[in-house]
Scaffold this motif. Structure first.
Motif, short mmCIF file in Angstrom:
data_model
loop_
_atom_site.label_atom_id
_atom_site.label_comp_id
_atom_site.label_asym_id
_atom_site.label_seq_id
_atom_site.Cartn_x
_atom_site.Cartn_y
_atom_site.Cartn_z
N GLN A 31 0.86 -1.18 0.00
CA GLN A 31 0.00 0.00 0.00
C GLN A 31 0.90 1.23 0.00
OE1 GLN A 31 -3.01 0.03 3.10
NE2 GLN A 31 -2.89 2.26 3.30
N GLN A 32 0.58 2.21 -0.84
CA GLN A 32 1.34 3.45 -0.85
C GLN A 32 0.49 4.56 -0.24
OE1 GLN A 32 3.04 4.53 -4.62
NE2 GLN A 32 4.17 6.28 -3.80
N LEU A 33 1.10 5.33 0.62
CA LEU A 33 0.43 6.44 1.28
C LEU A 33 1.21 7.72 0.97
CD1 LEU A 33 -1.69 7.58 3.30
CD2 LEU A 33 -0.04 7.06 5.12
N SER A 34 0.57 8.66 0.29
CA SER A 34 1.23 9.90 -0.11
C SER A 34 0.35 11.08 0.24
CB SER A 34 1.51 9.90 -1.62
OG SER A 34 2.25 8.77 -2.02
N TYR A 35 0.95 12.11 0.83
CA TYR A 35 0.22 13.35 1.09
C TYR A 35 1.22 14.49 1.29
CZ TYR A 35 1.00 12.14 6.08
OH TYR A 35 1.54 11.80 7.29
N GLN A 36 0.70 15.70 1.32
CA GLN A 36 1.52 16.90 1.44
C GLN A 36 1.34 17.55 2.81
OE1 GLN A 36 3.59 18.60 -1.01
NE2 GLN A 36 3.50 16.61 -2.03
N LEU A 37 2.44 17.99 3.39
CA LEU A 37 2.40 18.84 4.57
C LEU A 37 2.45 20.30 4.11
CD1 LEU A 37 4.84 17.21 7.14
CD2 LEU A 37 2.36 17.04 7.06
N GLN A 38 1.51 21.07 4.58
CA GLN A 38 1.46 22.49 4.21
C GLN A 38 1.21 23.33 5.44
OE1 GLN A 38 -1.66 22.38 1.22
NE2 GLN A 38 -0.17 22.14 -0.44
N GLN A 39 1.72 24.57 5.40
CA GLN A 39 1.54 25.52 6.49
C GLN A 39 2.03 24.95 7.83
OE1 GLN A 39 0.42 28.65 5.80
NE2 GLN A 39 0.29 28.03 3.65
N VAL A 40 3.17 24.28 7.78
CA VAL A 40 3.74 23.70 8.99
C VAL A 40 4.46 24.80 9.78
CG1 VAL A 40 5.33 21.98 9.93
CG2 VAL A 40 4.02 21.48 7.86
N PRO A 41 4.18 24.96 11.07
CA PRO A 41 4.91 25.95 11.87
C PRO A 41 6.42 25.73 11.79
CG PRO A 41 3.02 25.14 13.09
CD PRO A 41 3.13 24.29 11.85
N VAL A 42 7.16 26.83 11.85
CA VAL A 42 8.61 26.76 11.67
C VAL A 42 9.25 25.79 12.66
CG1 VAL A 42 10.76 28.09 11.88
CG2 VAL A 42 8.82 29.04 10.63
N ALA A 43 8.85 25.83 13.93
CA ALA A 43 9.45 24.96 14.95
C ALA A 43 9.23 23.49 14.61
CB ALA A 43 8.88 25.28 16.33
N GLU A 44 8.06 23.15 14.09
CA GLU A 44 7.77 21.76 13.76
C GLU A 44 8.50 21.32 12.51
OE1 GLU A 44 3.49 21.55 13.73
OE2 GLU A 44 3.39 22.35 15.78
#
Length: 267
Positions: A210-223
């Motif tokens: 199984q392939q799981l793909s997604y985008q992280l967006q608007q991540v706080p700088v510290a994280e």
């Protein structure tokens, strides 16, 4: 479940922790874990991830950025109804804790070579049984587990097969081609993508991918800085480059393979 990492005899519980018939004693820490890593199995003075890497991983994971992966892991492993489950390379305990919550009838064990990570996990998640040990010398009896989670953790397949029951499920998580490609583009002139080959593990037969793909967006700088620190790519960045990159508010690709194997039946 446990066996002595020194002589391979069974370990039994006593008032202090665990001991074998040859009087090898392993005390239980006040946080609840046992240290089953003898000095001859250490590869350094302080093996495993550093405290700084563990803290970065804890910050990033507890923010929920990898929860879709954890949910997919829980769903796949729930489908095999394991009575006993091992989280191999359990780190600070994020995945094993969520597995225990999703599978309350399952006895979940966590193993990591990093004492700092195991100490935190055992204190934070007392429902899981944690130990400090080497993935190459698993301190468990033969045919102990119905299922194993191997999340980007190196191991010896023959040793892993030894502690799995016949027909046990092994869920191996690895990076798919586009995983963290934006980070790679910051440090490599020619980016080499992760392989899409299915690893062959001795003693196990591959069942599904199984392939799981997604985008992280608007991540706080510290994280986002925590994500950088918990990957090997961290060492490739020049001084100040991490902060500048994090402040650009980039979109980050997450791309995982979830490969399900079954331990082969003995002929």
């Amino acid at each position: 479940m446990y066996r002595c990492p020194v002589c391979a005899e069974a370990l039994s519980a006593n008032s202090a922790g665990l001991a074998c018939v040859n009087r090898h004693q392993f005390d239980r820490a006040r946080e609840g874990y046992v240290n089953l890593l003898p000095v001859q199995q250490k590869n350094s003075k302080v093996p495993g991830d550093s405290a700084e890497m563990m803290q970065s991983r804890r910050l990033f994971l507890n923010a929920g950025h990898y929860q879709p992966l954890s949910d997919a892991v829980n769903q796949l492993l729930a489908s095999v109804h394991p009575a006993t489950l091992l989280d191999l390379g359990s780190g600070e305990g994020y995945y094993s804790n969520r597995l225990q919550q999703a599978l309350p009838e399952t006895a979940v064990y966590g193993l990591d070579i990093a004492k700092t990570a195991v100490r935190y996990a055992a204190k934070a998640y007392p429902a899981v049984q944690y130990c400090v040990a080497s993935a190459w010398h698993l301190p468990f009896a033969d045919q102990s587990f119905d299922a194993v989670l191997k999340l980007c953790a190196p191991c010896e397949p023959q040793e892993l097969a030894r502690v799995c029951k016949d027909g046990a499920a092994l869920l191996a998580i690895s990076a798919a081609p586009q995983h963290l490609v934006e980070l790679k583009q910051q440090v490599y002139p020619d980016v080499r993508l992760h392989s899409d080959a299915i690893p062959q593990l001795e003693g196990f037969s591959h069942q599904q991918r199984q392939q799981l793909s997604y985008q992280l967006q608007q991540v706080p700088v510290a994280e986002l800085l925590a994500l950088l620190e918990m990957t090997p790519l961290s060492w490739k960045f020049k001084p100040g480059q991490k902060q500048k990159f994090a402040e650009t508010n980039p979109s980050i690709s997450l791309d995982f393979y979830l490969d399900l194997y079954l331990k082969k039946q003995k002929q």
